[in-house]
Design a protein around this motif. Structure first.
Motif, PDB file in Angstrom:
ATOM      1  N   MET A  17       0.837  -1.197   0.000  1.00  0.00           N
ATOM      2  CA  MET A  17       0.000   0.000   0.000  1.00  0.00           C
ATOM      3  C   MET A  17       0.872   1.247   0.000  1.00  0.00           C
ATOM      4  N   LEU A  18       0.309   2.319  -0.549  1.00  0.00           N
ATOM      5  CA  LEU A  18       0.988   3.605  -0.613  1.00  0.00           C
ATOM      6  C   LEU A  18       0.211   4.600   0.246  1.00  0.00           C
ATOM      7  N   HIS A  19       0.871   5.116   1.286  1.00  0.00           N
ATOM      8  CA  HIS A  19       0.270   6.154   2.130  1.00  0.00           C
ATOM      9  C   HIS A  19       0.613   7.498   1.500  1.00  0.00           C
ATOM     10  N   ARG A  20      -0.389   8.160   0.939  1.00  0.00           N
ATOM     11  CA  ARG A  20      -0.177   9.378   0.139  1.00  0.00           C
ATOM     12  C   ARG A  20       0.055  10.578   1.063  1.00  0.00           C
ATOM     13  N   VAL A  21       1.323  10.850   1.362  1.00  0.00           N
ATOM     14  CA  VAL A  21       1.651  11.915   2.304  1.00  0.00           C
ATOM     15  C   VAL A  21       2.710  12.898   1.789  1.00  0.00           C
ATOM     16  N   LYS A  22       3.198  12.731   0.559  1.00  0.00           N
ATOM     17  CA  LYS A  22       4.332  13.544   0.111  1.00  0.00           C
ATOM     18  C   LYS A  22       3.999  14.643  -0.888  1.00  0.00           C
ATOM     19  N   LYS A  23       2.910  14.515  -1.642  1.00  0.00           N
ATOM     20  CA  LYS A  23       2.599  15.491  -2.686  1.00  0.00           C
ATOM     21  C   LYS A  23       1.695  16.598  -2.146  1.00  0.00           C
ATOM     22  N   GLU A  24       2.001  17.833  -2.525  1.00  0.00           N
ATOM     23  CA  GLU A  24       1.116  18.944  -2.177  1.00  0.00           C
ATOM     24  C   GLU A  24      -0.116  18.917  -3.075  1.00  0.00           C
ATOM     25  N   HIS A  25      -1.241  19.376  -2.553  1.00  0.00           N
ATOM     26  CA  HIS A  25      -2.504  19.474  -3.301  1.00  0.00           C
ATOM     27  C   HIS A  25      -2.908  18.122  -3.897  1.00  0.00           C
ATOM     28  N   ASP A  26      -2.737  17.059  -3.121  1.00  0.00           N
ATOM     29  CA  ASP A  26      -3.056  15.702  -3.560  1.00  0.00           C
ATOM     30  C   ASP A  26      -4.500  15.385  -3.170  1.00  0.00           C
ATOM     31  N   LEU A  27      -5.333  15.049  -4.149  1.00  0.00           N
ATOM     32  CA  LEU A  27      -6.718  14.662  -3.888  1.00  0.00           C
ATOM     33  C   LEU A  27      -6.780  13.486  -2.916  1.00  0.00           C
ATOM     34  N   ASN A  28      -5.760  12.647  -2.923  1.00  0.00           N
ATOM     35  CA  ASN A  28      -5.698  11.458  -2.071  1.00  0.00           C
ATOM     36  C   ASN A  28      -4.861  11.670  -0.802  1.00  0.00           C
ATOM     37  N   GLN A  29      -4.580  12.910  -0.456  1.00  0.00           N
ATOM     38  CA  GLN A  29      -3.728  13.228   0.694  1.00  0.00           C
ATOM     39  C   GLN A  29      -4.180  12.488   1.950  1.00  0.00           C
ATOM     40  N   GLY A  30      -3.231  11.774   2.559  1.00  0.00           N
ATOM     41  CA  GLY A  30      -3.492  11.077   3.811  1.00  0.00           C
ATOM     42  C   GLY A  30      -4.145   9.715   3.662  1.00  0.00           C
ATOM     43  N   LYS A  31      -4.583   9.377   2.458  1.00  0.00           N
ATOM     44  CA  LYS A  31      -5.260   8.098   2.226  1.00  0.00           C
ATOM     45  C   LYS A  31      -4.233   7.010   1.900  1.00  0.00           C
ATOM     46  N   TRP A  32      -4.644   5.763   2.110  1.00  0.00           N
ATOM     47  CA  TRP A  32      -3.875   4.589   1.725  1.00  0.00           C
ATOM     48  C   TRP A  32      -4.477   4.016   0.450  1.00  0.00           C
ATOM     49  N   LEU A  33      -3.634   3.777  -0.549  1.00  0.00           N
ATOM     50  CA  LEU A  33      -4.063   3.252  -1.848  1.00  0.00           C
ATOM     51  C   LEU A  33      -3.087   2.181  -2.310  1.00  0.00           C
ATOM     52  N   GLY A  34      -3.487   1.445  -3.338  1.00  0.00           N
ATOM     53  CA  GLY A  34      -2.527   0.621  -4.059  1.00  0.00           C
ATOM     54  C   GLY A  34      -1.630   1.551  -4.860  1.00  0.00           C
ATOM     55  N   VAL A  35      -0.828   0.998  -5.761  1.00  0.00           N
ATOM     56  CA  VAL A  35       0.045   1.828  -6.594  1.00  0.00           C
ATOM     57  C   VAL A  35      -0.558   1.955  -7.990  1.00  0.00           C
ATOM     58  N   GLY A  36      -0.281   3.064  -8.635  1.00  0.00           N
ATOM     59  CA  GLY A  36      -0.810   3.290  -9.974  1.00  0.00           C
ATOM     60  C   GLY A  36      -0.775   4.762 -10.312  1.00  0.00           C
ATOM     61  N   GLY A  37      -1.473   5.116 -11.389  1.00  0.00           N
ATOM     62  CA  GLY A  37      -1.493   6.515 -11.780  1.00  0.00           C
ATOM     63  C   GLY A  37      -2.171   6.725 -13.113  1.00  0.00           C
ATOM     64  N   LYS A  38      -1.917   7.893 -13.673  1.00  0.00           N
ATOM     65  CA  LYS A  38      -2.594   8.335 -14.897  1.00  0.00           C
ATOM     66  C   LYS A  38      -1.949   7.745 -16.150  1.00  0.00           C
ATOM     67  N   PHE A  39      -2.823   7.470 -17.121  1.00  0.00           N
ATOM     68  CA  PHE A  39      -2.365   7.008 -18.429  1.00  0.00           C
ATOM     69  C   PHE A  39      -1.544   8.095 -19.104  1.00  0.00           C
ATOM     70  N   GLN A  40      -0.541   7.677 -19.865  1.00  0.00           N
ATOM     71  CA  GLN A  40       0.134   8.555 -20.804  1.00  0.00           C
ATOM     72  C   GLN A  40      -0.435   8.263 -22.182  1.00  0.00           C
ATOM     73  N   ASP A  41      -0.267   9.210 -23.084  1.00  0.00           N
ATOM     74  CA  ASP A  41      -0.803   9.065 -24.435  1.00  0.00           C
ATOM     75  C   ASP A  41      -0.341   7.754 -25.068  1.00  0.00           C
ATOM     76  N   GLY A  42      -1.281   7.010 -25.628  1.00  0.00           N
ATOM     77  CA  GLY A  42      -0.973   5.786 -26.339  1.00  0.00           C
ATOM     78  C   GLY A  42      -0.877   4.545 -25.464  1.00  0.00           C
ATOM     79  N   GLU A  43      -1.000   4.688 -24.152  1.00  0.00           N
ATOM     80  CA  GLU A  43      -0.880   3.526 -23.272  1.00  0.00           C
ATOM     81  C   GLU A  43      -2.183   2.740 -23.169  1.00  0.00           C
ATOM     82  N   SER A  44      -2.045   1.441 -23.056  1.00  0.00           N
ATOM     83  CA  SER A  44      -3.151   0.561 -22.690  1.00  0.00           C
ATOM     84  C   SER A  44      -3.182   0.482 -21.163  1.00  0.00           C
ATOM     85  N   PRO A  45      -4.249  -0.080 -20.578  1.00  0.00           N
ATOM     86  CA  PRO A  45      -4.249  -0.259 -19.122  1.00  0.00           C
ATOM     87  C   PRO A  45      -3.023  -1.052 -18.649  1.00  0.00           C
TER      88      PRO A  45
END
Length: 155
Positions: A17-45
């Motif tokens: 799990m990733l405890h989201r505590v390092k990025k400023e203005h993070d929508l997920n600030q303070g939450k625990w999540l799996g790992v992942g992120g946003k697609f880049q152009d041309g990427e499949s899931p």
């Protein structure tokens, strides 16, 4: 609209799990999540989850499974389509993540951590080994207002 990925790396009875505590203005600030992120152009899931796991953890997934699609609807953010994965094998050595702190968390302890309310629904589906699913979660602010599993309202 936004396309993202999320992966729960599974080792025995624990998820990485990733405890989201390092990025400023993070929508997920303070939450625990799996790992992942946003697609880049041309990427499949699959492209996206492989890249994001490597970037965030230093690990290269060798066995993973596409588990479902989670649609987040919010009055505060654009609609997000999150492609959900689990992984059971990888290579490499973990490294620190610049978005938060990585930790192996026992599955039985997950619900005691700060999570998005709807995460408990898809974590249950993962633990029940539910076949590929579509889950729609509608939030107002941080509050889950509705949930639909494969088109049927469950909350």
């Amino acid at each position: 609209m936004l396309n993202t990925t999320l992966c729960y790396l599974e080792q025995g009875d624990a998820y990485l799990m990733l405890h989201r505590v390092k990025k400023e203005h993070d929508l997920n600030q303070g939450k625990w999540l799996g790992v992942g992120g946003k697609f880049q152009d041309g990427e499949s899931p699959e492209d996206c989850i492989l890249r994001e796991c490597r970037e965030e953890t230093g690990l290269t997934l060798t066995e993973y499974r596409y588990r479902g699609l989670v649609t987040f609807v919010s009055n505060e953010a654009p609609t997000e389509y999150m492609h959900l994965f689990t992984a059971s094998a990888w290579t490499g050595n973990p490294h620190p993540c610049d978005e938060g702190e990585l930790a192996w968390i026992q599955k039985s302890a997950l619900r005691s951590l700060p999570l998005w309310e709807g995460d408990s629904i898809f974590l249950d589906l993962l633990e029940q080994d539910t076949p590929f699913f579509s889950l729609k979660l509608r939030y107002e602010g941080d509050c889950l207002k509705e949930a639909f599993l494969n088109g049927n309202q469950i909350r």
